[in-house]
Structure formats: structure tokens, C-alpha cells
Design a protein around this motif. Structure first.
Motif, mmCIF file in Angstrom:
data_model
loop_
_atom_site.group_PDB
_atom_site.id
_atom_site.type_symbol
_atom_site.label_atom_id
_atom_site.label_comp_id
_atom_site.label_asym_id
_atom_site.label_seq_id
_atom_site.Cartn_x
_atom_site.Cartn_y
_atom_site.Cartn_z
ATOM 1 N N LEU A 44 -4.696 -15.387 4.374
ATOM 2 C CA LEU A 44 -4.702 -16.980 4.851
ATOM 3 C C LEU A 44 -3.137 -17.044 5.557
ATOM 4 C CD1 LEU A 44 -2.110 -18.474 3.091
ATOM 5 C CD2 LEU A 44 -3.714 -18.283 1.139
ATOM 6 N N GLU A 45 -3.147 -18.005 6.558
ATOM 7 C CA GLU A 45 -2.136 -18.442 7.259
ATOM 8 C C GLU A 45 -1.997 -20.070 7.273
ATOM 9 O OE1 GLU A 45 -2.374 -16.450 11.087
ATOM 10 O OE2 GLU A 45 -3.113 -14.668 10.373
ATOM 11 N N GLY A 46 -0.951 -20.328 7.180
ATOM 12 C CA GLY A 46 -0.508 -21.721 7.246
ATOM 13 C C GLY A 46 0.911 -22.102 6.969
ATOM 14 N N LYS A 47 1.106 -23.374 6.088
ATOM 15 C CA LYS A 47 2.420 -23.915 6.017
ATOM 16 C C LYS A 47 2.584 -24.240 4.640
ATOM 17 C CE LYS A 47 5.613 -27.310 8.077
ATOM 18 N NZ LYS A 47 5.919 -28.324 9.102
ATOM 19 N N LEU A 48 3.767 -23.985 4.136
ATOM 20 C CA LEU A 48 4.029 -24.119 2.633
ATOM 21 C C LEU A 48 5.247 -24.918 2.534
ATOM 22 C CD1 LEU A 48 3.774 -23.379 -0.451
ATOM 23 C CD2 LEU A 48 5.316 -21.285 0.139
ATOM 24 N N SER A 49 5.281 -25.999 1.871
ATOM 25 C CA SER A 49 6.231 -26.778 1.644
ATOM 26 C C SER A 49 6.761 -26.831 0.107
ATOM 27 C CB SER A 49 5.923 -28.304 1.962
ATOM 28 O OG SER A 49 6.892 -28.921 1.769
ATOM 29 N N ILE A 50 7.899 -26.696 -0.455
ATOM 30 C CA ILE A 50 8.215 -26.746 -1.603
ATOM 31 C C ILE A 50 9.412 -27.668 -2.017
ATOM 32 C CG2 ILE A 50 9.532 -25.334 -3.585
ATOM 33 C CD1 ILE A 50 8.566 -22.775 -2.169
ATOM 34 N N LYS A 51 9.140 -28.357 -3.028
ATOM 35 C CA LYS A 51 10.040 -29.609 -3.325
ATOM 36 C C LYS A 51 10.516 -29.318 -4.957
ATOM 37 C CE LYS A 51 10.530 -34.734 -3.819
ATOM 38 N NZ LYS A 51 10.264 -36.061 -4.021
ATOM 39 N N HIS A 52 11.803 -28.937 -5.078
ATOM 40 C CA HIS A 52 12.440 -28.600 -6.376
ATOM 41 C C HIS A 52 13.861 -29.022 -6.166
ATOM 42 C CE1 HIS A 52 12.959 -26.023 -9.729
ATOM 43 N NE2 HIS A 52 13.812 -25.420 -9.269
ATOM 44 N N ASN A 53 14.224 -29.597 -7.451
ATOM 45 C CA ASN A 53 15.419 -29.669 -7.700
ATOM 46 C C ASN A 53 16.170 -30.742 -6.838
ATOM 47 O OD1 ASN A 53 17.921 -29.796 -9.262
ATOM 48 N ND2 ASN A 53 18.829 -27.949 -8.195
ATOM 49 N N GLY A 54 15.427 -31.782 -6.264
ATOM 50 C CA GLY A 54 15.762 -32.604 -5.225
ATOM 51 C C GLY A 54 15.826 -32.390 -3.633
ATOM 52 N N LYS A 55 15.295 -30.851 -3.449
ATOM 53 C CA LYS A 55 15.399 -30.516 -2.158
ATOM 54 C C LYS A 55 13.862 -30.124 -1.655
ATOM 55 C CE LYS A 55 19.907 -28.264 -2.727
ATOM 56 N NZ LYS A 55 20.816 -27.032 -2.659
ATOM 57 N N ARG A 56 13.724 -30.319 -0.423
ATOM 58 C CA ARG A 56 12.477 -29.859 0.048
ATOM 59 C C ARG A 56 12.600 -28.753 1.152
ATOM 60 N NH1 ARG A 56 7.194 -32.022 0.552
ATOM 61 N NH2 ARG A 56 7.870 -33.911 -0.710
ATOM 62 N N GLU A 57 11.801 -27.709 1.150
ATOM 63 C CA GLU A 57 12.077 -26.800 2.210
ATOM 64 C C GLU A 57 10.560 -26.373 2.636
ATOM 65 O OE1 GLU A 57 15.693 -23.910 1.449
ATOM 66 O OE2 GLU A 57 14.340 -24.000 -0.422
ATOM 67 N N THR A 58 10.559 -25.874 3.939
ATOM 68 C CA THR A 58 9.106 -25.496 4.290
ATOM 69 C C THR A 58 9.319 -24.137 5.182
ATOM 70 O OG1 THR A 58 9.725 -26.707 6.500
ATOM 71 C CG2 THR A 58 8.639 -27.870 4.579
ATOM 72 N N ALA A 59 8.207 -23.638 5.024
ATOM 73 C CA ALA A 59 8.102 -22.311 5.868
ATOM 74 C C ALA A 59 6.748 -21.914 6.277
ATOM 75 C CB ALA A 59 8.644 -21.111 5.048
ATOM 76 N N PHE A 60 6.364 -21.130 7.523
ATOM 77 C CA PHE A 60 5.007 -20.715 7.587
ATOM 78 C C PHE A 60 4.920 -19.445 6.801
ATOM 79 C CE2 PHE A 60 6.455 -22.736 11.680
ATOM 80 C CZ PHE A 60 5.566 -23.565 11.816
ATOM 81 N N ILE A 61 3.491 -19.449 6.261
ATOM 82 C CA ILE A 61 3.385 -18.105 5.268
ATOM 83 C C ILE A 61 1.983 -17.560 6.008
ATOM 84 C CG2 ILE A 61 1.959 -20.068 3.973
ATOM 85 C CD1 ILE A 61 2.623 -18.155 1.533
ATOM 86 N N ARG A 62 2.156 -16.412 5.757
ATOM 87 C CA ARG A 62 0.952 -15.421 5.927
ATOM 88 C C ARG A 62 0.895 -14.438 4.704
ATOM 89 N NH1 ARG A 62 -0.782 -10.281 7.983
ATOM 90 N NH2 ARG A 62 -2.683 -10.560 9.397
ATOM 91 N N TRP A 63 -0.297 -14.829 3.953
ATOM 92 C CA TRP A 63 -0.452 -13.988 2.707
ATOM 93 C C TRP A 63 -1.724 -13.074 2.713
ATOM 94 C CZ3 TRP A 63 -0.064 -16.685 -2.697
ATOM 95 C CH2 TRP A 63 -0.341 -15.921 -3.757
ATOM 96 N N HIS A 64 -1.367 -12.017 2.670
ATOM 97 C CA HIS A 64 -2.100 -10.700 2.775
ATOM 98 C C HIS A 64 -2.498 -10.217 1.405
ATOM 99 C CE1 HIS A 64 -4.174 -6.907 4.889
ATOM 100 N NE2 HIS A 64 -5.061 -7.323 4.029
ATOM 101 N N GLN A 65 -3.984 -10.341 0.880
ATOM 102 C CA GLN A 65 -4.010 -10.029 -0.464
ATOM 103 C C GLN A 65 -5.262 -8.955 -0.304
ATOM 104 O OE1 GLN A 65 -2.977 -11.254 -3.299
ATOM 105 N NE2 GLN A 65 -3.647 -9.882 -4.590
ATOM 106 N N LYS A 66 -4.966 -7.647 -1.031
ATOM 107 C CA LYS A 66 -5.881 -6.630 -1.071
ATOM 108 C C LYS A 66 -5.943 -6.010 -2.468
ATOM 109 C CE LYS A 66 -8.009 -3.664 1.717
ATOM 110 N NZ LYS A 66 -9.185 -4.048 2.645
#
Length: 223
Positions: free
Chosen positions: A60-82
Motif C-alpha cells: 500500500l502507498e499513501g499518507k499517514l497522519s498521527i495526532k498524539h499528545n497535542g501534536k500532529r505529524e504526517t508522512a508518506f508511507i509505503r507498506w510492503h507486507q509479505k
């Protein structure tokens, strides 16, 4: 006599008009039946046991956003599962360039970044040390494909017949939108949120994953 002939003529014309009307209606009905027979019924996306993502071999390829402890961070993600192996690549603000997480059974989890390479006994230890919270990757492998972990109980929050919302292991999974996999009739999540409630020792955690591309049974090697 003339009146009788006139009445008989009118009656004949009425019968003729009625017969024409009946034939016309019957023809319309026959055409509609043939049209419906020639038009295939619409197909609904399949999410059955033959789903190509359910054998744990996908990218899968996409965008991940995390909100934790009052902060929000984002990153592009590529997840290869085998199967039981995985490779997660993060790039962007949260990834600080490029960060990769590798996991192999009986080997452990490896974190590779620009400045370091560290090995951990498992994924829980890796994520907790670097992010401050536990990320249940073993369950998320199922959640991102749109289904609960079959090895544990879950609570469905959806009455539509599709698992758009469910809870498992204190996490709330909400699949906002779906997409059809290329060249198939199978569905997979496009956008989903994963939420963990606040507790006395940790604040609430929210993850938003927007998947731009799915690839099932990829030929690329994992490592």
C-alpha cells in the motif's frame, strides 16, 4: 336499420382499437423483458474469503497522519507486507527524510534511518521506544485490509452489513471510504482512522491513513 349498421360498425372499430392496444402493450412488455435479460445485473464488490489481500501479500502507498499528545505529524508511507515479513517506509516530516522499519520472524525488527540502524526483539519494542506508544502492527495488518483480526473478538458498530466501523483490543477502526482494486471486483479501504482512547498514563491517539494505491501479490522482493 341504418342505426343498427352504424352501431355494429362502431363496435367493430372499438374491438379493432382494443386489439391494437393490447398488441402494443404486449410488445412493450416483451421488449422490456428481453432488454432486462440482455442487461447483466450490476456487480457488487466482493469482500469474501478469496480476497487477494487476505493472504498478507500486498503493497500500500499513501499518507499517514498521527495526532498524539497535542501534536500532529504526517508522512508518506509505503507498506510492503509479505506473509509474516514487512517493510514500512516513511518519508516526509515525520520520517525526517527516510525511515524504514523491517521485520522478519526469528530475526526481529530493524529500524533504519539516515543516522542509525537499530535492532529490536519485536515491533512493539521498536515503536514504543521511538514513538512512546504501542502500535499493534499484528492487528493493523488485518485492519488496513478492511477486516478485524480473526484471532480475537471484536465489536461491530455498523448495521449496514459491511464492517465500516468496529472495535478491537480497545482500538476503534472507522473505514471512511472504499476503493475497488485494479482489475478485480474486490474492495479495499481508501481512507480509515484508527483511534485509541486516552488513559491515566497516555493521551488519546488518532491515526488517519489515506491509501492512494493498492497492489496485491507484488513480485518485488521485500528486502
Amino acid at each position: 336499420m341504418q342505426l343498427f349498421r352504424l352501431q355494429a360498425l362502431i363496435a367493430m372499430r372499438m374491438r379493432a382499437m382494443l386489439l391494437i392496444l393490447m398488441l402494443t402493450l404486449n410488445g412493450c412488455t416483451t421488449w422490456q423483458q428481453r432488454s432486462s435479460q440482455n442487461t447483466p445485473p450490476p456487480t457488487r464488490p466482493d469482500t469474501g474469503i478469496n480476497h487477494p489481500l487476505f493472504d498478507h501479500s500486498w503493497i500500500l502507498e499513501g499518507k499517514l497522519s498521527i495526532k498524539h499528545n497535542g501534536k500532529r505529524e504526517t508522512a508518506f508511507i509505503r507498506w510492503h507486507q509479505k506473509k509474516q515479513q514487512l517493510k514500512i517506509s516513511l518519508s516526509g516530516a515525520m520520517g525526517q527524510g527516510l525511515t524504514q522499519v523491517l521485520y522478519q520472524p526469528n530475526v526481529g525488527a530493524t529500524l533504519i534511518s539516515k543516522h542509525e540502524k537499530q535492532i529490536y526483539p519485536d515491533l512493539d519494542s521498536l515503536f514504543y521506544e521511538h514513538m512512546g506508544w504501542l502500535f499493534p502492527v499484528e492487528r493493523v495488518i488485518f485492519w488496513v485490509t478492511g477486516r478485524p483480526d480473526p484471532n480475537d473478538a471484536f465489536n461491530s458498530k455498523d448495521n449496514s452489513g459491511k464492517l465500516n466501523q468496529f472495535e478491537q483490543a480497545n482500538w476503534s477502526i472507522n473505514i471512511k471510504t472504499w476503493q475497488t482494486l485494479e482489475n478485480t471486483s474486490f474492495e479495499a479501504p481508501r481512507k480509515l482512522t484508527l483511534s485509541y482512547p486516552a488513559s491515566s498514563i497516555a493521551p488519546e491517539l488518532n491515526l488517519i491513513l489515506v491509501i492512494k494505491k493498492w497492489q496485491s501479490n507484488p513480485k518485488q522482493t521485500l528486502l
